[in-house]
Design a protein around this motif. Sequence first.
Motif, PDB file in Angstrom:
ATOM      1  N   GLY A  14      25.683  60.623  18.269  1.00 44.06           N
ATOM      2  CA  GLY A  14      25.787  61.180  16.931  1.00 44.06           C
ATOM      3  C   GLY A  14      26.753  60.429  16.035  1.00 44.06           C
ATOM      4  O   GLY A  14      27.235  60.971  15.044  1.00 44.06           O
ATOM      5  N   ILE A  15      27.041  59.175  16.370  1.00 37.65           N
ATOM      6  CA  ILE A  15      27.992  58.364  15.618  1.00 37.65           C
ATOM      7  C   ILE A  15      27.229  57.293  14.834  1.00 37.65           C
ATOM      8  O   ILE A  15      26.519  56.478  15.417  1.00 37.65           O
ATOM      9  CB  ILE A  15      29.021  57.712  16.563  1.00 37.65           C
ATOM     10  CG1 ILE A  15      29.783  58.795  17.329  1.00 37.65           C
ATOM     11  CG2 ILE A  15      29.963  56.798  15.782  1.00 37.65           C
ATOM     12  CD1 ILE A  15      30.659  58.257  18.444  1.00 37.65           C
ATOM     13  N   VAL A  16      27.407  57.298  13.522  1.00 36.49           N
ATOM     14  CA  VAL A  16      26.764  56.318  12.653  1.00 36.49           C
ATOM     15  C   VAL A  16      27.615  55.053  12.645  1.00 36.49           C
ATOM     16  O   VAL A  16      28.834  55.110  12.453  1.00 36.49           O
ATOM     17  CB  VAL A  16      26.621  56.872  11.222  1.00 36.49           C
ATOM     18  CG1 VAL A  16      26.013  55.838  10.302  1.00 36.49           C
ATOM     19  CG2 VAL A  16      25.784  58.145  11.229  1.00 36.49           C
ATOM     20  N   SER A  17      26.977  53.908  12.858  1.00 38.40           N
ATOM     21  CA  SER A  17      27.698  52.635  12.880  1.00 38.40           C
ATOM     22  C   SER A  17      26.854  51.569  12.201  1.00 38.40           C
ATOM     23  O   SER A  17      25.682  51.788  11.891  1.00 38.40           O
ATOM     24  CB  SER A  17      28.014  52.229  14.320  1.00 38.40           C
ATOM     25  OG  SER A  17      26.819  52.042  15.051  1.00 38.40           O
ATOM     26  N   GLU A  18      27.469  50.418  11.972  1.00 41.67           N
ATOM     27  CA  GLU A  18      26.749  49.288  11.382  1.00 41.67           C
ATOM     28  C   GLU A  18      27.191  48.008  12.069  1.00 41.67           C
ATOM     29  O   GLU A  18      28.274  47.939  12.652  1.00 41.67           O
ATOM     30  CB  GLU A  18      26.996  49.192   9.884  1.00 41.67           C
ATOM     31  CG  GLU A  18      28.418  48.862   9.516  1.00 41.67           C
ATOM     32  CD  GLU A  18      28.627  48.730   8.015  1.00 41.67           C
ATOM     33  OE1 GLU A  18      29.432  47.868   7.628  1.00 41.67           O
ATOM     34  OE2 GLU A  18      28.009  49.472   7.248  1.00 41.67           O
ATOM     35  N   ILE A  19      26.334  47.018  12.002  1.00 44.30           N
ATOM     36  CA  ILE A  19      26.620  45.716  12.606  1.00 44.30           C
ATOM     37  C   ILE A  19      27.049  44.761  11.501  1.00 44.30           C
ATOM     38  O   ILE A  19      26.400  44.690  10.456  1.00 44.30           O
ATOM     39  CB  ILE A  19      25.381  45.161  13.334  1.00 44.30           C
ATOM     40  CG1 ILE A  19      24.973  46.093  14.463  1.00 44.30           C
ATOM     41  CG2 ILE A  19      25.651  43.747  13.854  1.00 44.30           C
ATOM     42  CD1 ILE A  19      23.650  45.728  15.111  1.00 44.30           C
ATOM     43  N   GLN A  20      28.119  44.019  11.740  1.00 41.19           N
ATOM     44  CA  GLN A  20      28.588  42.995  10.822  1.00 41.19           C
ATOM     45  C   GLN A  20      28.641  41.665  11.549  1.00 41.19           C
ATOM     46  O   GLN A  20      29.160  41.597  12.668  1.00 41.19           O
ATOM     47  CB  GLN A  20      29.999  43.307  10.332  1.00 41.19           C
ATOM     48  CG  GLN A  20      30.060  44.082   9.081  1.00 41.19           C
ATOM     49  CD  GLN A  20      31.502  44.154   8.562  1.00 41.19           C
ATOM     50  OE1 GLN A  20      32.459  43.909   9.283  1.00 41.19           O
ATOM     51  NE2 GLN A  20      31.628  44.530   7.320  1.00 41.19           N
ATOM     52  N   ALA A  21      28.120  40.636  10.904  1.00 41.42           N
ATOM     53  CA  ALA A  21      28.209  39.294  11.462  1.00 41.42           C
ATOM     54  C   ALA A  21      29.512  38.662  10.986  1.00 41.42           C
ATOM     55  O   ALA A  21      29.952  38.897   9.867  1.00 41.42           O
ATOM     56  CB  ALA A  21      27.019  38.461  11.017  1.00 41.42           C
ATOM     57  N   ALA A  22      30.117  37.852  11.849  1.00 37.16           N
ATOM     58  CA  ALA A  22      31.369  37.169  11.502  1.00 37.16           C
ATOM     59  C   ALA A  22      31.410  35.824  12.213  1.00 37.16           C
ATOM     60  O   ALA A  22      30.765  35.628  13.241  1.00 37.16           O
ATOM     61  CB  ALA A  22      32.566  38.014  11.903  1.00 37.16           C
ATOM     62  N   ASP A  23      32.157  34.901  11.640  1.00 36.22           N
ATOM     63  CA  ASP A  23      32.343  33.584  12.242  1.00 36.22           C
ATOM     64  C   ASP A  23      33.808  33.421  12.623  1.00 36.22           C
ATOM     65  O   ASP A  23      34.701  33.788  11.857  1.00 36.22           O
ATOM     66  CB  ASP A  23      31.960  32.475  11.255  1.00 36.22           C
ATOM     67  CG  ASP A  23      30.485  32.504  10.909  1.00 36.22           C
ATOM     68  OD1 ASP A  23      29.665  32.576  11.839  1.00 36.22           O
ATOM     69  OD2 ASP A  23      30.154  32.475   9.710  1.00 36.22           O
ATOM     70  N   ALA A  24      34.043  32.885  13.813  1.00 33.49           N
ATOM     71  CA  ALA A  24      35.408  32.625  14.269  1.00 33.49           C
ATOM     72  C   ALA A  24      35.393  31.400  15.175  1.00 33.49           C
ATOM     73  O   ALA A  24      34.564  31.310  16.082  1.00 33.49           O
ATOM     74  CB  ALA A  24      35.968  33.824  15.015  1.00 33.49           C
ATOM     75  N   ASN A  25      36.261  30.464  14.894  1.00 33.66           N
ATOM     76  CA  ASN A  25      36.367  29.241  15.701  1.00 33.66           C
ATOM     77  C   ASN A  25      35.028  28.533  15.857  1.00 33.66           C
ATOM     78  O   ASN A  25      34.690  28.057  16.930  1.00 33.66           O
ATOM     79  CB  ASN A  25      36.968  29.556  17.080  1.00 33.66           C
ATOM     80  CG  ASN A  25      38.360  30.116  16.989  1.00 33.66           C
ATOM     81  OD1 ASN A  25      39.137  29.705  16.134  1.00 33.66           O
ATOM     82  ND2 ASN A  25      38.680  31.065  17.842  1.00 33.66           N
ATOM     83  N   GLY A  26      34.248  28.521  14.779  1.00 36.35           N
ATOM     84  CA  GLY A  26      32.971  27.831  14.796  1.00 36.35           C
ATOM     85  C   GLY A  26      31.851  28.562  15.506  1.00 36.35           C
ATOM     86  O   GLY A  26      30.757  28.027  15.662  1.00 36.35           O
ATOM     87  N   ALA A  27      32.087  29.776  15.943  1.00 34.45           N
ATOM     88  CA  ALA A  27      31.052  30.560  16.638  1.00 34.45           C
ATOM     89  C   ALA A  27      30.750  31.819  15.839  1.00 34.45           C
ATOM     90  O   ALA A  27      31.616  32.381  15.189  1.00 34.45           O
ATOM     91  CB  ALA A  27      31.526  30.934  18.036  1.00 34.45           C
TER      92      ALA A  27
END
Length: 64
Positions: A14-27
């Motif tokens: 019952g928990i609403v969440s979202e996905i975020q893309a991120a870049d770190a150290n070239g990955a």
Amino acid sequence: MTASRFTRRLALLGIVSEIQAADANGARFHRVRIGPIDNLDQLNRLRTRLRQNGIEYLVIPVGE
């Protein structure tokens, strides 16, 4: 576990969440975010539910 599977697991709780893309150290990686949550009681209930289900979390304060 992939971010998509993790958001589905949270949805079953019952928990609403979202996905975020991120870049770190070239990955590129994906993080699952919940919130923002303004109410301390609501935050504490959510933290308890996550803990009871063996889900690690990190609370990140958002600037006012």
